[in-house]
Motif scaffolding. Structure first.
Motif, PDB file in Angstrom:
ATOM      1  N   THR A  54      20.033   2.071   7.646  1.00 51.01           N
ATOM      2  CA  THR A  54      20.633   3.336   7.205  1.00 51.01           C
ATOM      3  C   THR A  54      19.561   4.264   6.636  1.00 51.01           C
ATOM      4  O   THR A  54      19.572   5.472   6.911  1.00 51.01           O
ATOM      5  CB  THR A  54      21.743   3.069   6.167  1.00 51.01           C
ATOM      6  OG1 THR A  54      22.728   2.221   6.775  1.00 51.01           O
ATOM      7  CG2 THR A  54      22.387   4.351   5.693  1.00 51.01           C
ATOM      8  N   ASP A  55      18.624   3.704   5.877  1.00 48.34           N
ATOM      9  CA  ASP A  55      17.529   4.521   5.329  1.00 48.34           C
ATOM     10  C   ASP A  55      16.650   5.104   6.432  1.00 48.34           C
ATOM     11  O   ASP A  55      16.208   6.251   6.349  1.00 48.34           O
ATOM     12  CB  ASP A  55      16.677   3.700   4.355  1.00 48.34           C
ATOM     13  CG  ASP A  55      17.361   3.451   3.022  1.00 48.34           C
ATOM     14  OD1 ASP A  55      18.441   4.037   2.762  1.00 48.34           O
ATOM     15  OD2 ASP A  55      16.818   2.654   2.219  1.00 48.34           O
ATOM     16  N   SER A 104       7.533   0.805  -7.025  1.00 51.86           N
ATOM     17  CA  SER A 104       6.443   1.779  -7.171  1.00 51.86           C
ATOM     18  C   SER A 104       5.580   1.511  -8.394  1.00 51.86           C
ATOM     19  O   SER A 104       4.354   1.457  -8.281  1.00 51.86           O
ATOM     20  CB  SER A 104       7.000   3.198  -7.173  1.00 51.86           C
ATOM     21  OG  SER A 104       7.594   3.466  -5.908  1.00 51.86           O
ATOM     22  N   PRO A 105       6.161   1.315  -9.599  1.00 51.88           N
ATOM     23  CA  PRO A 105       5.301   1.060 -10.754  1.00 51.88           C
ATOM     24  C   PRO A 105       4.573  -0.283 -10.685  1.00 51.88           C
ATOM     25  O   PRO A 105       3.438  -0.403 -11.152  1.00 51.88           O
ATOM     26  CB  PRO A 105       6.246   1.086 -11.956  1.00 51.88           C
ATOM     27  CG  PRO A 105       7.614   1.312 -11.447  1.00 51.88           C
ATOM     28  CD  PRO A 105       7.561   1.475  -9.971  1.00 51.88           C
ATOM     29  N   VAL A 156       0.849  -1.207   0.000  1.00 49.62           N
ATOM     30  CA  VAL A 156       0.000   0.000   0.000  1.00 49.62           C
ATOM     31  C   VAL A 156       0.879   1.250   0.000  1.00 49.62           C
ATOM     32  O   VAL A 156       0.611   2.204  -0.744  1.00 49.62           O
ATOM     33  CB  VAL A 156      -0.976  -0.013   1.199  1.00 49.62           C
ATOM     34  CG1 VAL A 156      -1.633   1.349   1.395  1.00 49.62           C
ATOM     35  CG2 VAL A 156      -2.032  -1.095   1.011  1.00 49.62           C
ATOM     36  N   PHE A 157       1.937   1.266   0.814  1.00 51.19           N
ATOM     37  CA  PHE A 157       2.839   2.429   0.845  1.00 51.19           C
ATOM     38  C   PHE A 157       3.490   2.650  -0.523  1.00 51.19           C
ATOM     39  O   PHE A 157       3.605   3.783  -0.977  1.00 51.19           O
ATOM     40  CB  PHE A 157       3.926   2.262   1.905  1.00 51.19           C
ATOM     41  CG  PHE A 157       3.427   2.249   3.327  1.00 51.19           C
ATOM     42  CD1 PHE A 157       2.298   2.952   3.716  1.00 51.19           C
ATOM     43  CD2 PHE A 157       4.110   1.523   4.293  1.00 51.19           C
ATOM     44  CE1 PHE A 157       1.852   2.949   5.031  1.00 51.19           C
ATOM     45  CE2 PHE A 157       3.675   1.510   5.611  1.00 51.19           C
ATOM     46  CZ  PHE A 157       2.544   2.218   5.979  1.00 51.19           C
ATOM     47  N   SER A 203       4.038   6.783  -0.748  1.00 56.61           N
ATOM     48  CA  SER A 203       4.670   7.220   0.503  1.00 56.61           C
ATOM     49  C   SER A 203       5.957   6.446   0.772  1.00 56.61           C
ATOM     50  O   SER A 203       6.784   6.889   1.551  1.00 56.61           O
ATOM     51  CB  SER A 203       3.708   7.091   1.688  1.00 56.61           C
ATOM     52  OG  SER A 203       3.273   5.773   1.853  1.00 56.61           O
ATOM     53  N   ARG A 204       6.111   5.322   0.129  1.00 57.32           N
ATOM     54  CA  ARG A 204       7.399   4.605   0.118  1.00 57.32           C
ATOM     55  C   ARG A 204       7.798   4.503  -1.351  1.00 57.32           C
ATOM     56  O   ARG A 204       7.039   3.995  -2.171  1.00 57.32           O
ATOM     57  CB  ARG A 204       7.263   3.219   0.753  1.00 57.32           C
ATOM     58  CG  ARG A 204       8.592   2.515   0.851  1.00 57.32           C
ATOM     59  CD  ARG A 204       8.574   1.295   1.727  1.00 57.32           C
ATOM     60  NE  ARG A 204       9.899   0.685   1.678  1.00 57.32           N
ATOM     61  CZ  ARG A 204      10.146  -0.559   1.999  1.00 57.32           C
ATOM     62  NH1 ARG A 204       9.171  -1.343   2.436  1.00 57.32           N
ATOM     63  NH2 ARG A 204      11.372  -1.035   1.905  1.00 57.32           N
ATOM     64  N   LYS A 205       8.977   4.989  -1.666  1.00 55.96           N
ATOM     65  CA  LYS A 205       9.399   5.084  -3.060  1.00 55.96           C
ATOM     66  C   LYS A 205      10.515   4.096  -3.372  1.00 55.96           C
ATOM     67  O   LYS A 205      11.424   3.899  -2.575  1.00 55.96           O
ATOM     68  CB  LYS A 205       9.863   6.492  -3.374  1.00 55.96           C
ATOM     69  CG  LYS A 205       8.749   7.519  -3.223  1.00 55.96           C
ATOM     70  CD  LYS A 205       9.246   8.921  -3.438  1.00 55.96           C
ATOM     71  CE  LYS A 205       8.252  10.003  -3.198  1.00 55.96           C
ATOM     72  NZ  LYS A 205       6.881   9.756  -3.076  1.00 55.96           N
TER      73      LYS A 205
END
Length: 190
Positions: free
Chosen positions: A152-153, A75-76, A62-63, A68-70
């Motif tokens: 790290t992210d 994403s695509p 969902v993110f 909201s999470r890339k």
């Protein structure tokens, strides 16, 4: 007549469930290109999905779908998933056996990571065996390189979304060496 109707209904449900299972496996096959056969990643910085909690997987998809999470690859793919796809894929990967622990090649680093995990209270969300629960990730036996990247992210606020603000609070005070030790400990957790 009632028995005949039940038999027909059972047959329809069975055929539908096979078609549904085939559709889920077809969609999951796309995931295997990066996340590995049976959801166990063999690719650097790509997480294993097998054995992750169902709700956690649903939320991550969902993110990604919402932006909201890339991620360039995710994403695509997530943008084209329906709510049913998200539920079905999450249930499928959650049902797979998680990766087992690899052989530990650095026990001293593992010991340092265990102390950081205890001090950071990792088990309070991820459970005592770090298998996660509900919307919290399974981190035991995850790829070490991916754990290092994820921590790290979180530390640098590259990754956010949902209830993950707590992860930024946990990761922010950790040094690079502490993050490395923690990632190692979790990857090799016994």
């Amino acid at each position: 007549m009632r028995t005949a109707s039940f038999g027909i209904l059972s047959t329809i449900l069975l055929v539908t469930s096979f078609a549904h299972a085939a559709d889920v496996k077809e969609k999951a096959a796309i995931c295997a290109g990066c996340h590995g056969e049976n959801g166990i990643s063999q690719t650097e910085n790509i997480p294993s999905l097998a054995g992750q909690p169902d709700q956690f997987l649903q939320w991550q998809l969902v993110f990604f779908r919402a932006g909201s999470r890339k991620n360039e690859q995710m994403s695509p793919i997530a943008a084209d998933l329906s709510n049913d796809d998200i539920r079905n894929l999450a249930a499928y990967f959650a049902s797979l056996p998680p990766p087992g622990p690899p052989s530990d090649d650095d026990p001293a680093l593992n010991d340092a990571g265990a102390k950081i995990a205890a001090r950071s209270h990792c088990a309070s969300c991820h459970t005592d065996n770090f298998a996660g629960a509900k919307a919290v990730a399974r981190i035991a036996h995850q790829r070490e390189d991916y754990l290092l990247k994820a921590l790290t992210d979180f530390k640098t606020s590259v990754r956010s979304g949902g209830g993950q603000a707590v992860m930024a609070d946990v990761a922010y005070p950790l040094t690079e060496d502490q993050i490395k030790a923690l990632a190692h400990y979790l990857a090799y957790f016994k």
